[in-house]
Structure formats: structure tokens, C-alpha cells
Design a protein around this motif. Sequence first.
Motif, PDB file in Angstrom:
ATOM      1  N   ALA A 178       0.826  -1.203   0.000  1.00  0.00           N
ATOM      2  CA  ALA A 178       0.000   0.000   0.000  1.00  0.00           C
ATOM      3  C   ALA A 178       0.863   1.257   0.000  1.00  0.00           C
ATOM      4  O   ALA A 178       0.491   2.276  -0.582  1.00  0.00           O
ATOM      5  N   GLY A 179       2.040   1.161   0.628  1.00  0.00           N
ATOM      6  CA  GLY A 179       2.912   2.330   0.740  1.00  0.00           C
ATOM      7  C   GLY A 179       3.818   2.562  -0.442  1.00  0.00           C
ATOM      8  O   GLY A 179       4.190   3.704  -0.746  1.00  0.00           O
ATOM      9  N   ASN A 180       4.224   1.499  -1.122  1.00  0.00           N
ATOM     10  CA  ASN A 180       5.116   1.626  -2.273  1.00  0.00           C
ATOM     11  C   ASN A 180       4.701   0.605  -3.326  1.00  0.00           C
ATOM     12  O   ASN A 180       4.860  -0.588  -3.124  1.00  0.00           O
ATOM     13  N   PRO A 181       4.153   1.063  -4.452  1.00  0.00           N
ATOM     14  CA  PRO A 181       3.598   0.120  -5.436  1.00  0.00           C
ATOM     15  C   PRO A 181       4.638  -0.624  -6.278  1.00  0.00           C
ATOM     16  O   PRO A 181       4.291  -1.566  -6.986  1.00  0.00           O
ATOM     17  N   LEU A 182       5.903  -0.236  -6.191  1.00  0.00           N
ATOM     18  CA  LEU A 182       6.925  -0.882  -7.018  1.00  0.00           C
ATOM     19  C   LEU A 182       7.348  -2.219  -6.404  1.00  0.00           C
ATOM     20  O   LEU A 182       7.776  -2.261  -5.249  1.00  0.00           O
ATOM     21  N   VAL A 183       7.221  -3.293  -7.166  1.00  0.00           N
ATOM     22  CA  VAL A 183       7.575  -4.617  -6.661  1.00  0.00           C
ATOM     23  C   VAL A 183       8.319  -5.422  -7.725  1.00  0.00           C
ATOM     24  O   VAL A 183       8.280  -5.096  -8.912  1.00  0.00           O
ATOM     25  N   GLU A 184       8.973  -6.465  -7.257  1.00  0.00           N
ATOM     26  CA  GLU A 184       9.535  -7.476  -8.142  1.00  0.00           C
ATOM     27  C   GLU A 184       9.194  -8.835  -7.554  1.00  0.00           C
ATOM     28  O   GLU A 184       9.092  -8.977  -6.340  1.00  0.00           O
ATOM     29  N   LEU A 185       8.999  -9.811  -8.435  1.00  0.00           N
ATOM     30  CA  LEU A 185       8.827 -11.171  -7.935  1.00  0.00           C
ATOM     31  C   LEU A 185       9.632 -12.119  -8.802  1.00  0.00           C
ATOM     32  O   LEU A 185       9.945 -11.822  -9.951  1.00  0.00           O
ATOM     33  N   ALA A 186       9.989 -13.234  -8.194  1.00  0.00           N
ATOM     34  CA  ALA A 186      10.799 -14.228  -8.905  1.00  0.00           C
ATOM     35  C   ALA A 186      10.416 -15.612  -8.428  1.00  0.00           C
ATOM     36  O   ALA A 186       9.967 -15.798  -7.294  1.00  0.00           O
ATOM     37  N   SER A 187      10.581 -16.582  -9.328  1.00  0.00           N
ATOM     38  CA  SER A 187      10.305 -17.971  -8.991  1.00  0.00           C
ATOM     39  C   SER A 187      11.268 -18.857  -9.767  1.00  0.00           C
ATOM     40  O   SER A 187      11.700 -18.499 -10.864  1.00  0.00           O
ATOM     41  N   TYR A 188      11.585 -20.008  -9.166  1.00  0.00           N
ATOM     42  CA  TYR A 188      12.561 -20.917  -9.769  1.00  0.00           C
ATOM     43  C   TYR A 188      11.955 -22.311  -9.879  1.00  0.00           C
ATOM     44  O   TYR A 188      11.400 -22.830  -8.913  1.00  0.00           O
ATOM     45  N   ASN A 189      12.052 -22.905 -11.067  1.00  0.00           N
ATOM     46  CA  ASN A 189      11.566 -24.253 -11.281  1.00  0.00           C
ATOM     47  C   ASN A 189      12.730 -25.237 -11.113  1.00  0.00           C
ATOM     48  O   ASN A 189      13.676 -25.228 -11.906  1.00  0.00           O
ATOM     49  N   LEU A 190      12.649 -26.045 -10.084  1.00  0.00           N
ATOM     50  CA  LEU A 190      13.738 -26.988  -9.776  1.00  0.00           C
ATOM     51  C   LEU A 190      13.951 -28.019 -10.873  1.00  0.00           C
ATOM     52  O   LEU A 190      15.061 -28.512 -11.066  1.00  0.00           O
ATOM     53  N   TYR A 191      12.886 -28.356 -11.603  1.00  0.00           N
ATOM     54  CA  TYR A 191      12.987 -29.406 -12.624  1.00  0.00           C
ATOM     55  C   TYR A 191      13.561 -28.891 -13.937  1.00  0.00           C
ATOM     56  O   TYR A 191      14.389 -29.535 -14.562  1.00  0.00           O
ATOM     57  N   THR A 192      13.106 -27.691 -14.346  1.00  0.00           N
ATOM     58  CA  THR A 192      13.596 -27.145 -15.624  1.00  0.00           C
ATOM     59  C   THR A 192      14.807 -26.234 -15.431  1.00  0.00           C
ATOM     60  O   THR A 192      15.451 -25.852 -16.387  1.00  0.00           O
ATOM     61  N   ARG A 193      15.074 -25.875 -14.155  1.00  0.00           N
ATOM     62  CA  ARG A 193      16.173 -24.963 -13.813  1.00  0.00           C
ATOM     63  C   ARG A 193      16.034 -23.610 -14.507  1.00  0.00           C
ATOM     64  O   ARG A 193      17.002 -23.025 -14.964  1.00  0.00           O
ATOM     65  N   GLN A 194      14.809 -23.128 -14.555  1.00  0.00           N
ATOM     66  CA  GLN A 194      14.534 -21.829 -15.154  1.00  0.00           C
ATOM     67  C   GLN A 194      13.988 -20.868 -14.107  1.00  0.00           C
ATOM     68  O   GLN A 194      13.240 -21.263 -13.216  1.00  0.00           O
ATOM     69  N   TRP A 195      14.376 -19.612 -14.246  1.00  0.00           N
ATOM     70  CA  TRP A 195      13.885 -18.530 -13.399  1.00  0.00           C
ATOM     71  C   TRP A 195      12.858 -17.720 -14.163  1.00  0.00           C
ATOM     72  O   TRP A 195      12.977 -17.546 -15.371  1.00  0.00           O
ATOM     73  N   ILE A 196      11.880 -17.175 -13.452  1.00  0.00           N
ATOM     74  CA  ILE A 196      11.061 -16.105 -14.006  1.00  0.00           C
ATOM     75  C   ILE A 196      11.245 -14.895 -13.111  1.00  0.00           C
ATOM     76  O   ILE A 196      11.306 -15.021 -11.886  1.00  0.00           O
ATOM     77  N   ARG A 197      11.414 -13.741 -13.731  1.00  0.00           N
ATOM     78  CA  ARG A 197      11.552 -12.487 -12.986  1.00  0.00           C
ATOM     79  C   ARG A 197      10.542 -11.492 -13.549  1.00  0.00           C
ATOM     80  O   ARG A 197      10.469 -11.312 -14.762  1.00  0.00           O
ATOM     81  N   ILE A 198       9.800 -10.859 -12.651  1.00  0.00           N
ATOM     82  CA  ILE A 198       8.750  -9.927 -13.057  1.00  0.00           C
ATOM     83  C   ILE A 198       8.856  -8.661 -12.226  1.00  0.00           C
ATOM     84  O   ILE A 198       9.047  -8.728 -11.007  1.00  0.00           O
ATOM     85  N   SER A 199       8.750  -7.529 -12.871  1.00  0.00           N
ATOM     86  CA  SER A 199       8.697  -6.272 -12.127  1.00  0.00           C
ATOM     87  C   SER A 199       7.507  -5.456 -12.620  1.00  0.00           C
ATOM     88  O   SER A 199       7.080  -5.591 -13.766  1.00  0.00           O
ATOM     89  N   GLY A 200       6.967  -4.647 -11.722  1.00  0.00           N
ATOM     90  CA  GLY A 200       5.820  -3.832 -12.091  1.00  0.00           C
ATOM     91  C   GLY A 200       5.292  -3.043 -10.912  1.00  0.00           C
ATOM     92  O   GLY A 200       5.987  -2.862  -9.908  1.00  0.00           O
ATOM     93  N   ARG A 201       4.061  -2.588 -11.058  1.00  0.00           N
ATOM     94  CA  ARG A 201       3.411  -1.783 -10.026  1.00  0.00           C
ATOM     95  C   ARG A 201       2.128  -2.471  -9.576  1.00  0.00           C
ATOM     96  O   ARG A 201       1.414  -3.021 -10.401  1.00  0.00           O
ATOM     97  N   VAL A 202       1.861  -2.405  -8.281  1.00  0.00           N
ATOM     98  CA  VAL A 202       0.638  -3.013  -7.754  1.00  0.00           C
ATOM     99  C   VAL A 202      -0.364  -1.947  -7.349  1.00  0.00           C
ATOM    100  O   VAL A 202       0.004  -0.803  -7.074  1.00  0.00           O
ATOM    101  N   ARG A 203      -1.627  -2.353  -7.339  1.00  0.00           N
ATOM    102  CA  ARG A 203      -2.705  -1.517  -6.806  1.00  0.00           C
ATOM    103  C   ARG A 203      -3.812  -2.435  -6.329  1.00  0.00           C
ATOM    104  O   ARG A 203      -3.961  -3.546  -6.844  1.00  0.00           O
ATOM    105  N   ALA A 204      -4.540  -1.998  -5.340  1.00  0.00           N
ATOM    106  CA  ALA A 204      -5.621  -2.821  -4.798  1.00  0.00           C
ATOM    107  C   ALA A 204      -6.647  -3.102  -5.890  1.00  0.00           C
ATOM    108  O   ALA A 204      -6.965  -2.231  -6.694  1.00  0.00           O
ATOM    109  N   GLU A 205      -7.131  -4.340  -5.916  1.00  0.00           N
ATOM    110  CA  GLU A 205      -8.098  -4.784  -6.933  1.00  0.00           C
ATOM    111  C   GLU A 205      -9.413  -5.141  -6.250  1.00  0.00           C
ATOM    112  O   GLU A 205      -9.447  -6.013  -5.379  1.00  0.00           O
ATOM    113  N   ALA A 206     -10.500  -4.453  -6.644  1.00  0.00           N
ATOM    114  CA  ALA A 206     -11.797  -4.667  -5.995  1.00  0.00           C
ATOM    115  C   ALA A 206     -12.779  -5.439  -6.870  1.00  0.00           C
ATOM    116  O   ALA A 206     -13.921  -5.654  -6.469  1.00  0.00           O
TER     117      ALA A 206
END
Length: 202
Positions: free
Chosen positions: A134-162
Amino acid sequence: MTTGEKLAALRKKKGITQEHLAELLQVSRQSVSRWEMDVAFPETEKLIKLARLLECSIDFLLNENLEEDAGDRRTPPEISPESAARFIRECGYFFLATSAEGRPRLRPMGMIHADDRALYLVTDKRKSVYGDLAGNPLVELASYNLYTRQWIRISGRVRAEASREVQEAMLEMYPMIRQEYIRQDDMFFVIFRLDVEAVSIN
């Protein structure tokens, strides 16, 4: 064109044999042949690799009504929010990076949803991550697939969704939300929409 027809056409356009493509993907030549004949369908990680190798979007491969763009195919394929969410769900978790008081914070998270416009995250109003988002909309997220050994990296802005539609989709996908975050007199869960600014899989 079907997915198989598109795979065959793009492979031939690049001058790649079925054997060579199979080698690059670490599958049998028969698997490639079955994909191209629409007898079988590539797994998600293979689909992502195919899109990169054949320089097209995943959406182009999946959507029979979508024709190939005549534009420059040297640019990396776009990764849709739905493809990104599917990749993350296969990993089973993701890490969300927020900023609070000028310091980075990293948290493991698990619930994610997407439509053709954005990604959606769920958190609890009582947790500090809610205040961070709520205080800072800038975020990054990442996830790693142990089987394929691939990363995904995502950056963007969040806002409440109603949106009621998004809320119902989340509750259907993750029934435990009702047990953990909804009480008789209050609802503690909140959905944040993540508008993706950059995404990469490698």
C-alpha cells in the motif's frame, strides 16, 4: 493453423530438422513429430523454450486464430500474464520483493492468479506486506523451477483490486482463502493487481 502446424512451419522456416529441435529440447524426435501432428502437446516448459527457439510468442503458438506477425521476429517473445502465472504455479511458490522505509524486503508467497491483462496477488490486511504494498507500489517477484532450472523475474506496479470477478476467481482457485482470511464479521484478505512492466524467463 493448429499449434502443430505452426511448430512445423516455424521450424522449417528456421531450417531446423526435427532431430535438431529434439536435441535442443532434450526430447525424442518422435515427441517433436507428435507435437507437429497435433497428436500430443508440449509441456509448459517445452512450450516456453519452443517460443524462444522459434522466435514467436507463446500466445501465437496456443491461439489457432492468431496469425504470425509480419514484424521483426528477432525481438524476444512476449510472455503473457497468464503464461507467467502458469509458470509460477508449476514452481509452487514465488518470492515477492517490496520496499519499506528504504529497505528491501523479500517474502515467499504462493497464491497467484492472472487474466489477459495482469497478475493478481493475495495477502492479509493484518500482515506487514500489505502495508509495504500500500505504501510503495513498485515490486519485483521471482520464482525458480527446480525441474527445468529456469527462473522467471517480473517487475511492475501493484494496486488494490476490488473486482468481484477477480475475487471469485481467486476464491475458486484457492478455497483455503475462505478458511484463513474470511471471518463472520470481517474479510482480511486483499487482492493486489500487478501491472507487469518487465518479465523474463531464463
